[in-house]
Design a protein around this motif. Structure first.
Motif, short mmCIF file in Angstrom:
data_model
loop_
_atom_site.label_atom_id
_atom_site.label_comp_id
_atom_site.label_asym_id
_atom_site.label_seq_id
_atom_site.Cartn_x
_atom_site.Cartn_y
_atom_site.Cartn_z
N GLY A 151 93.36 13.49 55.09
CA GLY A 151 92.31 13.07 56.00
C GLY A 151 92.87 12.32 57.18
O GLY A 151 94.08 12.10 57.29
N LEU A 156 89.43 15.89 46.36
CA LEU A 156 89.02 15.48 47.70
C LEU A 156 87.51 15.64 47.80
O LEU A 156 86.96 16.70 47.53
N SER A 216 87.76 10.97 59.02
CA SER A 216 87.34 12.26 58.46
C SER A 216 86.23 12.10 57.43
O SER A 216 85.65 13.10 56.99
N THR A 236 86.31 11.11 54.25
CA THR A 236 86.69 11.74 52.99
C THR A 236 87.31 10.74 52.02
O THR A 236 87.83 9.70 52.43
N ASP A 240 80.33 3.89 52.94
CA ASP A 240 80.47 4.78 54.09
C ASP A 240 79.69 4.19 55.26
O ASP A 240 78.46 4.23 55.29
N SER A 253 90.06 10.71 48.78
CA SER A 253 91.08 11.52 48.11
C SER A 253 91.67 10.77 46.93
O SER A 253 91.74 9.54 46.93
N VAL A 292 84.29 15.27 50.43
CA VAL A 292 83.95 15.22 51.85
C VAL A 292 82.52 14.73 52.00
O VAL A 292 81.58 15.37 51.52
N HIS A 293 82.35 13.58 52.66
CA HIS A 293 81.01 13.07 52.91
C HIS A 293 80.38 13.79 54.11
O HIS A 293 81.09 14.26 55.01
N THR A 294 79.07 13.85 54.12
CA THR A 294 78.33 14.42 55.24
C THR A 294 77.20 13.46 55.63
O THR A 294 76.79 12.62 54.84
#
Length: 369
Positions: A107, A148, A129, A131, A182, A133, A150-152
């Motif tokens: 990331g 990994l 990014s 993310t 986040d 990990s 991945v947040h949105t």
């Protein structure tokens, strides 16, 4: 008998003094304006010594056995994979660090690294990014990426919350869950952690939604009770939770401001720590405040009561820490290029300036060994 008592006291004092002499603090920095990497100094000595040259080691974690330092390298590239994490071996005699290996963080701009309680895993928060990990620890080395996430999403602050920004990755005390604040989405994500494989899956309560625009940043567990505390960067608020150990769920019980009443500027809250006895909580405010908020923790409920605010005697207290003795609190003032050292009253939680400083370019993380 008196000779025996005197001898025992002498031995105790000898080992106590040597323990203090051998105590080191490692300092992570940003390397874009004069710093070369990770620095250290010995207890009672305020001269910073370069431990290892490495790029933007903005967050560090010392292994439980005191033999290694894991560091993020908060870098980025256009492909979103510019960040790295590094493993270093500590020379116990000199304090210098020897690079063992370095791997991609999967990331951009990794800003947090933590060690699982069973010592076998590392979790990394990649800020830009958005993310999370996970990596295995294999001997002294960092192994290949095993998971990994991945947040949105986004939130209402267009300048700071247009996309996910993972700011921390904190394991629960038993290692069964991972908590990732986040800032970009205004969510504190909760993952179940598989201790055998290192994989993350959403917990029964997959996230806690904070108020829009709050910007969750760092998260800490109470050392003695089933409680947890969150600092919000944009709102300057500390949120108190009951922590449900079986499920990992959080129940909010208090939200309290960390800035002075009537404050109109930008809080820029950054870091949060609790004293080892569980009696006091400290939170740093950067932005326009440049102070620490000091709270007492109510013994039964864990609720917070403001004690006072303490100027950090510098600019941008990104990170701080209480030394292992509990007698001192060190503040890394990023934009005034020094670590300021305070005496800490264990009974009252109050801080007083010692007058001692560690001069180091762009200090942003403090960890003891």
């Amino acid at each position: 008998m008196m000779k025996l008592i005197f001898s025992l006291l002498s031995i105790t004092v000898f080992f106590s003094l040597n323990a203090q002499v051998n105590q080191r603090i490692y300092i992570g920095t940003y390397t874009n304006t004069g710093s070369k990497g990770i620095y250290f100094c010995e207890s009672g000595n305020y001269d910073a010594i370069l431990a290892a040259e490495t790029s933007n080691p903005s967050y560090l974690a010392v292994s439980f056995d005191g033999k290694k330092v894991f560091a993020v390298n908060e870098d980025n590239d256009e492909n979103g994979l510019g960040g790295s994490i590094s493993s270093f071996k500590i020379d116990k005699v000199t304090g210098k660090l020897q690079l063992i290996n370095k791997v991609s963080s999967a990331g951009n701009d990794p800003c947090y690294i933590s060690i699982h309680p069973d010592k076998k895993w590392l979790a990394v928060g990649n800020y830009s990014s958005g993310t999370v990990s996970v990596f295995p620890v294999i001997g002294d080395s960092i192994g290949n990426l095993v998971d990994l996430v991945v947040h949105t999403g986004k939130s209402i602050n267009k300048n700071r919350q247009a996309s996910p920004h993972v700011h921390a990755a904190v394991f629960s005390p038993d290692g069964n869950f991972l908590y990732t604040p986040d800032l970009g989405t205004d969510k504190l994500f909760i993952y179940s952690f598989n201790k055998k494989t290192g994989n993350l899956t959403p917990a029964a309560m997959p996230f806690f939604q904070v108020k829009e625009g709050a910007g969750p940043r760092h998260f800490v567990f109470h050392p003695k009770k089933k409680l947890a505390y969150l600092i919000e960067e944009l709102s300057g608020t500390v949120v108190v939770f009951d922590y449900h150990k079986a499920t990992g769920a959080l129940t909010e019980k208090q939200a309290i401001s960390s800035v002075v009443a009537g404050f109109k500027g930008y809080a820029g809250s950054a870091d949060i720590h609790i004293s080892a006895d569980g009696k006091y909580l400290y939170a740093s405010n950067r932005g326009d405040a440049n102070e620490l908020a000091i709270f007492s923790i109510e013994k039964k409920s864990g609720m917070l009561k403001l004690v006072t605010h303490q100027s950090v005697m510098g600019k941008t207290p990104r990170n701080f820490g209480i030394d292992p003795s509990g007698k001192f609190l060190y503040v890394a003032n990023q934009d005034s290029d020094e670590v300021v050292i305070f005496n800490r009253n264990k009974k009252t939680g109050i801080l007083t300036d010692t007058g001692n400083r560690i001069s180091v370019p762009r200090p942003v993380c403090l960890q003891w060994n």
